[in-house]
Write a protein that holds these residues in place. Structure first.
Motif, PDB file in Angstrom:
ATOM      1  N   ILE A   2       0.848  -1.187   0.000  1.00 51.45           N
ATOM      2  CA  ILE A   2       0.000   0.000   0.000  1.00 51.45           C
ATOM      3  C   ILE A   2       0.885   1.238   0.000  1.00 51.45           C
ATOM      4  N   GLY A   3       0.625   2.116  -0.958  1.00 53.97           N
ATOM      5  CA  GLY A   3       1.318   3.389  -0.990  1.00 53.97           C
ATOM      6  C   GLY A   3       0.575   4.372  -0.094  1.00 53.97           C
ATOM      7  N   PHE A   4       1.065   4.563   1.125  1.00 56.05           N
ATOM      8  CA  PHE A   4       0.335   5.388   2.087  1.00 56.05           C
ATOM      9  C   PHE A   4       0.229   6.845   1.650  1.00 56.05           C
ATOM     10  N   MET A   5       1.278   7.368   1.056  1.00 53.98           N
ATOM     11  CA  MET A   5       1.229   8.766   0.632  1.00 53.98           C
ATOM     12  C   MET A   5       0.238   8.944  -0.517  1.00 53.98           C
ATOM     13  N   GLU A   6       0.216   7.959  -1.430  1.00 56.26           N
ATOM     14  CA  GLU A   6      -0.738   8.045  -2.535  1.00 56.26           C
ATOM     15  C   GLU A   6      -2.164   7.979  -1.995  1.00 56.26           C
ATOM     16  N   ARG A   7      -2.392   7.104  -1.036  1.00 53.54           N
ATOM     17  CA  ARG A   7      -3.720   6.972  -0.453  1.00 53.54           C
ATOM     18  C   ARG A   7      -4.119   8.256   0.271  1.00 53.54           C
ATOM     19  N   ARG A   8      -3.161   8.853   0.968  1.00 55.95           N
ATOM     20  CA  ARG A   8      -3.436  10.092   1.691  1.00 55.95           C
ATOM     21  C   ARG A   8      -3.788  11.211   0.717  1.00 55.95           C
ATOM     22  N   GLU A   9      -3.005  11.306  -0.350  1.00 57.70           N
ATOM     23  CA  GLU A   9      -3.271  12.345  -1.343  1.00 57.70           C
ATOM     24  C   GLU A   9      -4.635  12.151  -1.996  1.00 57.70           C
TER      25      GLU A   9
END
Length: 101
Positions: A85-92
């Motif tokens: 899971i790309g956490f930064m991508e999910r956050r964005e």
């Protein structure tokens, strides 16, 4: 009547190769018997019988049991179907959805 071989707290701690503080913790836990010297109630002056110290050592003695199976190399394979899971991508993505509202 036999004469006791009394030790000071420092001597008893040295015999056990521990500090006096740790010795007092064992006394407070009831693991080591002591003989009170004097009539102090808050912090009694303690003396220790050599036999009690040796008794404590024998009670604490343990032997490690060797394993019965031969040591093998651990083989691990992932059985999970989940991806990274790309956490930064999910956050964005979440922040972008909030901005649209």
């Amino acid at each position: 009547m036999t004469e006791l071989d009394l030790l000071t707290p420092a001597e008893a701690a040295a015999m056990l190769t521990i500090s006096v503080k740790v010795l007092r913790e064992h006394v407070d836990a009831g693991e080591i018997a002591f003989i009170p010297k004097g009539s102090g109630k808050k912090r009694p002056r303690m003396a220790f019988d050599r036999k009690d110290i040796l008794d404590f050592i024998n009670r604490r003695r343990m032997r490690k049991c060797p394993p019965t199976s031969p040591k093998t190399r651990r083989i691990t394979t992932s059985t999970s179907n989940l991806g990274v899971i790309g956490f930064m991508e999910r956050r964005e993505k979440l922040l972008a959805e909030k901005r649209k509202r």
